[in-house]
Design a protein around this motif. Structure first.
Motif, PDB file in Angstrom:
ATOM      1  N   SER A 109      -3.403   5.168   7.212  1.00 40.37           N
ATOM      2  CA  SER A 109      -4.145   5.887   6.187  1.00 40.37           C
ATOM      3  C   SER A 109      -5.271   6.677   6.828  1.00 40.37           C
ATOM      4  N   THR A 149       0.832  -1.195   0.000  1.00 42.24           N
ATOM      5  CA  THR A 149       0.000   0.000   0.000  1.00 42.24           C
ATOM      6  C   THR A 149       0.871   1.251   0.000  1.00 42.24           C
ATOM      7  N   GLU A 175       0.977   3.556   2.234  1.00 41.31           N
ATOM      8  CA  GLU A 175       1.581   3.783   3.552  1.00 41.31           C
ATOM      9  C   GLU A 175       2.736   2.824   3.807  1.00 41.31           C
ATOM     10  N   ALA A 195      -2.050   8.692   2.869  1.00 38.11           N
ATOM     11  CA  ALA A 195      -1.109   7.814   3.560  1.00 38.11           C
ATOM     12  C   ALA A 195      -0.107   8.654   4.327  1.00 38.11           C
ATOM     13  N   ASP A 246      -7.475   7.928  -0.395  1.00 30.64           N
ATOM     14  CA  ASP A 246      -7.209   8.368   0.974  1.00 30.64           C
ATOM     15  C   ASP A 246      -5.793   8.921   1.075  1.00 30.64           C
TER      16      ASP A 246
END
Length: 428
Positions: A176, A66, A68, A110, A108
Motif C-alpha cells: 500500500s 485488505t 492489496e 493498493a 491509500d
C-alpha cells in the motif's frame, strides 16, 4: 477520503511491431495493465486472459483481507488461468504476461505487481518508480552489480525473471502507498520506459493541460524515439475529499478493455493529438515478435507487503572498488548457474541472438550468449552467407552486440542482411 479526479489510458502498436500484445482494463478506481509475451497470438492471449479476470469481476470484489491482499489474490487467479490455457493448447505453450494493478481505496493506494511493467508516482514534479522490475538486469541493479544507466543498454535487459503463466504459482509483490492530494500515477509497459527516460516522462506529464493529452504525448514520444515495442500508458490523478462530497470520476470514465486489432494506429494517435482528442481510448493487444523471455519463474505464493521504496536518485553514490569488475563477472556467472540449476533457462528454447561463426559469417543462435567451463548456453540455428567483414561498422556492431531477440525478430534481421535491405548495411 480519496477519489480519482481524472484518468486516461492509451495504447499503441509502436513502429517496429506488427501487432500489439498489451492489454488493459480500467474501471475507476481500479486500473489494470498487462504486457504479454510468447510470439504469434500467444502474448495477446496471455495479456487479455489476465485482464479479463478483473473485467469479469467488474472491479475489485468485496471479501476478507485488505485491498492489496485481494488484488494479489486476483493476480494469483489470473496466473492460474494463463498457465492452464498455456498447458491445454500447444499453440500457447510458454506464453506469459506481466500484470500490474492499482486500486484507490478510501485512505491509500493498493498495488499488486508481477513482471517488468512499471508503476510510478509523480509528486511535486518528481517521478518515482514504486514497483521493482522482475528482470535479470533489474536484479543486478538492486544488488549493485550494474548501474541503472548500464541496465538501459544491457544485452540481457529483455530477460524477465517473473511473469504470469509460466508456473502454476507465482510470487506477487503487493503493498500500500500513502497518497497525497494531487498525486499523479502512471502504469506503463516497457514500450514507454525503454524509449523515453524518466525525466522526460515527468516533464511530459507535468506540462500537459490534462491527463488525456499527457497520455497521447507519452505515446508520441516513445514512437518518435523509435517505437521498438508496444506502448501502453494509464494515468490517474487522486485528490482528497471530505466524506459525502461524492466520488465523481474524471477522464474517460467507465470500463475500457483493450486488446488486439481494436487498438488505434500510430497515425490515429497523432491525429487525435493534433485535434485535441478527449480521454476515450481504444485498447490494443501486444506484438507477436516480443523479444522478451522468462527465466527462473518463482513458485511461491503471494508475499507479504513491503514498505515503499525510496526513489533511486535519493540513494547515496557508491564508491568504485578495484575488484568491482571481477565481482561483476563472477556475479553474472553465478546468476546463470543458478538459473540453469533451477531449470529456469527457458531462454534456450525461446530466446535468440545474432552473431558470427568461426569463419566470420552472420549466424543465428538460440539461447544465451555465454560459454561456461562445463557447457555453452547457446546452439547454432543456421548460418547465413553474409560475411560480417563486408558490413558497415554500424551494422557490424548490431551483429556482434548479441542482443537477445525473438525468433521472428532475429530471422528478420538476417533476411534483411541477406537481401541487402538493412539501413546502413554496406561498408563505406
Amino acid at each position: 477520503m480519496l477519489r480519482v479526479a481524472d484518468h486516461a489510458a492509451r495504447t499503441d502498436t509502436g513502429r517496429a511491431r506488427s501487432a500489439n500484445e498489451d492489454s488493459y482494463w480500467v474501471r475507476s478506481p481500479l486500473f489494470v495493465l498487462a504486457d504479454g509475451m510468447g510470439g504469434a497470438q500467444a502474448g495477446e492471449v496471455a495479456s487479455k486472459t489476465a485482464v479479463d479476470v478483473f473485467a469479469d469481476q467488474g472491479g475489485l470484489p468485496d471479501g476478507p483481507g485488505t485491498y492489496e491482499e485481494r488484488l494479489a489474490g486476483l493476480v494469483a487467479a489470473a496466473n492460474s488461468q494463463v498457465h492452464e490455457r498455456a498447458q491445454s493448447d500447444d499453440q500457447f505453450a510458454g506464453m506469459g504476461t506481466t500484470l500490474t494493478v492499482a486500486y484507490v481505496g478510501e485512505d491509500d493506494l493498493a498495488i499488486a505487481h508481477v513482471g517488468d511493467s512499471r508503476f510510478y508516482v509523480l509528486r511535486d514534479g518528481q517521478l518515482s518508480q514504486l514497483t521493482d522490475d522482475h528482470s535479470l538486469v533489474g536484479e543486478l541493479v538492486r544488488r549493485g552489480q550494474i548501474s541503472a544507466e548500464e541496465a538501459e543498454d544491457h544485452p540481457q535487459r529483455s530477460i524477465i525473471t517473473r511473469a504470469l503463466g509460466i508456473e502454476g504459482e507465482v510470487v506477487v509483490d503487493h503493498f500500500s502507498w500513502p497518497v497525497r492530494d494531487g498525486d499523479v500515477f502512471l502504469l506503463c509497459s516497457d514500450g514507454l520506459t525503454g524509449m523515453v527516460p524518466d525525466p522526460r516522462v515527468a516533464e511530459l506529464i507535468a506540462t500537459s493541460p490534462d491527463l488525456s493529452t499527457a497520455a497521447t504525448r507519452l505515446i508520441a514520444a516513445a514512437n518518435e524515439a523509435g517505437g521498438r515495442d508496444n506502448i501502453t500508458v494509464i494515468l490517474f490523478r487522486v485528490e482528497e475529499v471530505t466524506p459525502g462530497e461524492g466520488a465523481v470520476v474524471g477522464g474517460s470514465g467507465g470500463q475500457e478493455t483493450m486488446a488486439g486489432a481494436t487498438a488505434p494506429s500510430t497515425a490515429e494517435v497523432r491525429a487525435a493529438s493534433a485535434a485535441g482528442a478527449g480521454a476515450t481510448a481504444t485498447q490494443q493487444s501486444r506484438t507477436p515478435d516480443d523479444p522478451r523471455s522468462v527465466v527462473g519463474a518463482s513458485t511461491v505464493e503471494a508475499r507479504a507487503p513491503r514498505p515503499p521504496r525510496h526513489p533511486r536518485h535519493d540513494a547515496a553514490p557508491k564508491r568504485k572498488r578495484r575488484w568491482a569488475p571481477f565481482a561483476k563477472g563472477f556475479a553474472v556467472i553465478a546468476v546463470l548457474l543458478v538459473l540453469i540449476a533451477s531449470g529456469g533457462w527457458i531462454a534456450t528454447r525461446s530466446v535468440y541472438f545474432v552473431g558470427t561463426d568461426d569463419d566470420g559469417f552472420v549466424t543465428l543462435y538460440t539461447g544465451l550468449p555465454y560459454s561456461l567451463p562445463i557447457l555453452k548456453l547457446y546452439s547454432t540455428e543456421f548460418t547465413s552467407g553474409v560475411p560480417a567483414q563486408e558490413l558497415s561498422p554500424q551494422v557490424q556492431r548490431t551483429v556482434t552486440e548479441h542482443k537477445l531477440r525473438s525468433h521472428d525478430d532475429a530471422v528478420d534481421l538476417i533476411r534483411q542482411l541477406e537481401q541487402g535491405t538493412l539501413a546502413g548495411q554496406n561498408a563505406s
